[in-house]
Design a protein around this motif. Structure first.
Motif, PDB file in Angstrom:
ATOM      1  N   VAL A  59       0.851  -1.190   0.000  1.00 13.65           N
ATOM      2  CA  VAL A  59       0.000   0.000   0.000  1.00 13.65           C
ATOM      3  C   VAL A  59       0.885   1.237   0.000  1.00 13.65           C
ATOM      4  O   VAL A  59       1.805   1.341   0.819  1.00 13.65           O
ATOM      5  CB  VAL A  59      -0.940   0.021   1.226  1.00 13.65           C
ATOM      6  N   TYR A  60       0.606   2.152  -0.947  1.00 11.81           N
ATOM      7  CA  TYR A  60       1.259   3.453  -0.895  1.00 11.81           C
ATOM      8  C   TYR A  60       0.271   4.449  -0.313  1.00 11.81           C
ATOM      9  O   TYR A  60      -0.843   4.612  -0.830  1.00 11.81           O
ATOM     10  CB  TYR A  60       1.730   3.934  -2.267  1.00 11.81           C
ATOM     11  N   LEU A  61       0.684   5.115   0.765  1.00  8.40           N
ATOM     12  CA  LEU A  61      -0.143   6.111   1.435  1.00  8.40           C
ATOM     13  C   LEU A  61       0.335   7.495   1.038  1.00  8.40           C
ATOM     14  O   LEU A  61       1.534   7.793   1.127  1.00  8.40           O
ATOM     15  CB  LEU A  61      -0.046   5.952   2.952  1.00  8.40           C
ATOM     16  N   PHE A  62      -0.598   8.352   0.602  1.00 13.73           N
ATOM     17  CA  PHE A  62      -0.253   9.722   0.222  1.00 13.73           C
ATOM     18  C   PHE A  62      -1.194  10.671   0.943  1.00 13.73           C
ATOM     19  O   PHE A  62      -2.416  10.618   0.742  1.00 13.73           O
ATOM     20  CB  PHE A  62      -0.371   9.906  -1.292  1.00 13.73           C
ATOM     21  N   VAL A  63      -0.613  11.513   1.802  1.00 13.71           N
ATOM     22  CA  VAL A  63      -1.419  12.446   2.589  1.00 13.71           C
ATOM     23  C   VAL A  63      -1.693  13.692   1.744  1.00 13.71           C
ATOM     24  O   VAL A  63      -0.776  14.446   1.421  1.00 13.71           O
ATOM     25  CB  VAL A  63      -0.715  12.832   3.903  1.00 13.71           C
ATOM     26  N   ILE A  64      -2.960  13.905   1.401  1.00 10.99           N
ATOM     27  CA  ILE A  64      -3.331  15.069   0.596  1.00 10.99           C
ATOM     28  C   ILE A  64      -3.340  16.330   1.455  1.00 10.99           C
ATOM     29  O   ILE A  64      -2.769  17.357   1.096  1.00 10.99           O
ATOM     30  CB  ILE A  64      -4.691  14.839  -0.081  1.00 10.99           C
ATOM     31  N   THR A  65      -4.001  16.251   2.598  1.00  7.64           N
ATOM     32  CA  THR A  65      -4.022  17.360   3.552  1.00  7.64           C
ATOM     33  C   THR A  65      -3.965  16.805   4.972  1.00  7.64           C
ATOM     34  O   THR A  65      -4.345  15.663   5.226  1.00  7.64           O
ATOM     35  CB  THR A  65      -5.299  18.219   3.420  1.00  7.64           C
TER      36      THR A  65
END
Length: 235
Positions: A188-194
């Motif tokens: 899983v790649y986690l990307f924090v948008i805000t």
């Protein structure tokens, strides 16, 4: 579980004047042998397009391309005859397959457009190109995972030519949420948008990312206002 953190300021940067792009993985002039992708995930570009500017017609083949506008909208045209406006709250997919050309343009005279462009390697090569876009009800991602991309269009998601699953969650309060894999052995790649999200004790802030592998229990603790994109990818 293993976590490899990508802080926002560790990304590559391209500034062309009309376009500013932050690259999680090697792309264009940013080449980093330690950042060549994550399984089938090849590109995460965090793009800002200036008013009345955009990408001219250019070609792709054998790539699954997902675009997620975060602010405002883009005008899309392609060689299949599609002409659409993609707005924040919508998701666009293109299966480039045997080949497609397209353009993306910011029609606004005053506002920049911020969007994520994500490339995923296909499961099958040389398929017939296809295009799809959809507006998602953001109320359905409040404190729960809303799936937006999948291999089979499950739960109203857009389908792509790969065993990958993209989900978005927005935390309206401080709370914990467990992510459960759709396919055993995926990463899983986690990307924090805000905002900020705590991942099994590691804090990620806005535009940080993390490669997560060998997953048994993936617990996320989001602060109020945090938005997180989870990309489950075959390794």
């Amino acid at each position: 579980m293993k976590i490899n953190i990508h802080r926002s300021d560790s990304r590559g940067i391209s500034n062309l004047g009309w376009l500013t792009s932050h690259h999680t993985y090697s792309f264009s002039s940013y080449q980093n042998p330690e950042r060549m992708g994550f399984g089938a995930l090849r590109v995460i570009n965090d793009d800002v397009v200036q008013p009345e500017m955009g990408f001219g017609m250019h070609a792709h083949e054998n790539m699954e391309i997902i675009s997620i506008p975060l602010t405002d909208s883009l005008q899309h045209k392609d060689s299949m005859g599609n002409q659409h406006v993609i707005k924040a709250g919508e998701v666009q997919i293109m299966s480039a397959g045997t080949g497609i050309t397209h353009s993306e343009y910011n029609q606004s005279t005053t506002h920049f457009v911020s969007f994520l462009q994500i490339w995923v390697l296909p499961k099958k090569l040389d398929i017939e190109p296809r295009y799809e876009q959809k507006r998602f009800d953001v109320a359905q991602r409040k404190n729960k995972f809303q799936i937006i991309v999948s291999p089979n269009g499950m739960q109203g998601s857009l389908s792509i030519n790969q065993d990958a699953y993209f989900s978005v969650i927005e935390f309206t309060e401080d709370r914990s949420k467990d992510y459960e894999l759709y396919r055993e052995g995926n990463g899983v790649y986690l990307f924090v948008i805000t905002g900020s999200v705590n991942v099994n004790g590691t804090c990620l802030t806005e535009r940080d990312g993390a490669e997560v592998t060998e997953i048994s229990n993936l617990q996320l603790k989001g602060q109020k206002g945090a938005q997180l994109l989870c990309m489950e990818i075959p390794l």
